[in-house]
Design a protein around this motif. Structure first.
Motif, mmCIF file in Angstrom:
data_model
loop_
_atom_site.group_PDB
_atom_site.id
_atom_site.type_symbol
_atom_site.label_atom_id
_atom_site.label_comp_id
_atom_site.label_asym_id
_atom_site.label_seq_id
_atom_site.Cartn_x
_atom_site.Cartn_y
_atom_site.Cartn_z
ATOM 1 N N UNK A 30 12.606 42.619 -16.104
ATOM 2 C CA UNK A 30 13.866 43.212 -15.625
ATOM 3 C C UNK A 30 14.944 43.205 -16.716
ATOM 4 N N UNK A 34 19.082 43.335 -16.424
ATOM 5 C CA UNK A 34 19.855 42.182 -16.904
ATOM 6 C C UNK A 34 20.863 42.613 -17.962
ATOM 7 N N UNK A 60 15.368 43.716 -8.206
ATOM 8 C CA UNK A 60 15.166 42.304 -8.549
ATOM 9 C C UNK A 60 15.323 41.367 -7.362
ATOM 10 N N UNK A 62 18.518 40.134 -4.365
ATOM 11 C CA UNK A 62 19.917 39.700 -4.450
ATOM 12 C C UNK A 62 20.072 38.363 -5.153
ATOM 13 N N UNK A 63 19.191 37.419 -4.841
ATOM 14 C CA UNK A 63 19.345 36.083 -5.422
ATOM 15 C C UNK A 63 19.252 36.128 -6.949
ATOM 16 N N UNK A 64 18.324 36.905 -7.463
ATOM 17 C CA UNK A 64 18.179 36.960 -8.923
ATOM 18 C C UNK A 64 19.376 37.635 -9.582
ATOM 19 N N UNK A 66 22.459 37.619 -8.413
ATOM 20 C CA UNK A 66 23.551 36.635 -8.365
ATOM 21 C C UNK A 66 23.340 35.560 -9.430
ATOM 22 N N UNK A 67 22.114 35.129 -9.598
ATOM 23 C CA UNK A 67 21.853 34.088 -10.593
ATOM 24 C C UNK A 67 22.043 34.602 -12.027
ATOM 25 N N UNK A 68 21.688 35.847 -12.259
ATOM 26 C CA UNK A 68 21.937 36.417 -13.593
ATOM 27 C C UNK A 68 23.444 36.475 -13.862
ATOM 28 N N UNK A 69 24.206 36.853 -12.864
ATOM 29 C CA UNK A 69 25.663 36.900 -13.028
ATOM 30 C C UNK A 69 26.240 35.491 -13.181
ATOM 31 N N UNK A 70 25.586 34.541 -12.556
ATOM 32 C CA UNK A 70 25.994 33.139 -12.693
ATOM 33 C C UNK A 70 25.856 32.685 -14.150
ATOM 34 N N UNK B 208 16.836 31.239 -9.633
ATOM 35 C CA UNK B 208 15.682 32.066 -9.264
ATOM 36 C C UNK B 208 15.176 32.897 -10.438
ATOM 37 N N UNK B 209 15.968 33.027 -11.483
ATOM 38 C CA UNK B 209 15.510 33.759 -12.666
ATOM 39 C C UNK B 209 14.810 32.784 -13.609
#
Lengths: 119, 229
Positions: A30, A34, A60, A62-64, A66-70, B208-209
């Protein structure tokens, strides 16, 4: 530079030049989504983030997203700590990444070089 | 600070609330009022015409002008905050030396910690479509002037945390230099890394990534912000 270490740990090959060259495939799953999310976020282009986020969520989850933005938001802060304190590379990183820093163009961000360039 | 429907981890939400609460109170060298002013000043930098002009100049020193600001902070501090917020990739040692002729290195470190912590919180809010959260209400109290006399010259512009280094299996020292950068003012270090820590880990990232995806995002941010570290 930690992307190199991730590749070593997982036996996967990532194109480190993709970090500084916008048109290269990183090899990271992805990677295009990203990249789009990260670039719009760090440039503060919230309109684009709002357009890309739901599309990326479809691909991807939603959780992924959000985690990428984190992670992106965290590094938007910590890069400022590094840049504002002139913190040097850890010696092992400096030794192991000399060639990579040259080929990717990261060496141009060296604090000494910036002082020479901008005063 | 965050609506319940977003899949954010509890420790991250708690860390951001704790950071906001900590910034509202007196620090070691700044009052709560000044610290909240730092947040507002960092935010106003994003719409400052002078910052925009400087960001687009070949050199940050090639343009002159005045910042658009409602801040009550010293103009040198306002300029410092605007530069860290809008053009961090072109900060230099000589610029730092100019700033620390006006404020102490301890004040400088505390301001960096507040700016960088608020950048994390504001960036995540905006990226999730929430808009920035209201700034915290400042609390009264006097700064206690506590710094770390054991901080050492580690090649950075400021004295950094002294540690006994051992190699970790990440290929980095167990305490990387970046984790030592704010060590001159322990509460500043705690503020920033308390905010940062739930977002990222050097290995076994609790998200999760994958680790590689996280490193790719981190590396892109560093490149866009022209960060050497």
């Amino acid at each position: 530079m930690l992307l190199r270490a991730s590749g070593e740990q997982t036996d996967k090959t990532y194109d480190l030049n993709s970090v500084t060259s916008e048109n290269l495939d990183s090899g990271v799953e992805h990677g295009d989504w990203l990249r789009k999310l990260t670039e719009a976020t760090i440039r503060g282009d919230w309109l684009t983030v709002g357009e890309v986020r739901p599309q990326a969520e479809v691909e991807m989850g939603t959780q992924k997203v959000v985690d990428a933005l984190t992670v992106a938001s965290a590094f938007n802060g910590i890069t400022r700590v590094a840049d504002a304190t002139g913190i040097p590379l850890d010696s092992t990183t400096a030794e192991a990444t000399t060639e990579m820093r040259d080929t990717t163009g990261i060496q141009q961000f060296d604090y000494g070089a910036k002082t020479e360039r901008y005063g | 600070m965050y609506p319940d429907h977003l899949p954010l981890r509890e420790n991250l939400k708690e860390a951001h609330s704790a950071a906001w609460d900590a910034i509202a109170g007196p620090g070691d060298f700044l009052t709560g009022n000044a610290r909240v002013d730092v947040i507002q000043t960092a935010r106003e930098a994003l719409t400052c015409a002078f910052c925009d002009k400087r960001k687009n100049a070949l050199s940050p020193n090639a343009v002159t002008g005045e910042h658009e600001t409602d801040s009550e902070l010293d103009p040198v501090v306002v300029d410092m905050i605007h530069r860290i917020r809008t053009d961090p990739g072109r900060l230099t040692r000589s610029w730092f030396d100019e700033v620390t002729r006006v404020i102490s290195k301890e004040e400088y470190v505390e301001i960096v910690a507040v700016v960088a912590s608020s950048v994390i919180i504001d960036t995540l809010h905006n990226a999730l479509g929430l808009g920035v959260p209201p700034a915290p209400l400042p609390r009264r109290g006097r700064p206690d002037g506590q710094s770390n006399p054991a901080a050492v010259d580690g090649g950075a512009w400021v004295p950094i945390l002294a540690v006994n280094q051992e190699m970790a299996d990440t290929g980095l020292p167990n305490v990387p230099n970046i984790a030592r950068a704010l060590g001159l003012v322990p509460n500043a270090l705690n503020l920033f890394f308390g905010t940062f820590r739930p977002h990222y880990a050097l290995k076994d990232i609790p998200l999760s990534i994958s680790q590689a995806q996280a490193e790719f995002v981190a590396a892109r941010v560093s490149a866009i912000n022209e960060c050497f570290y």
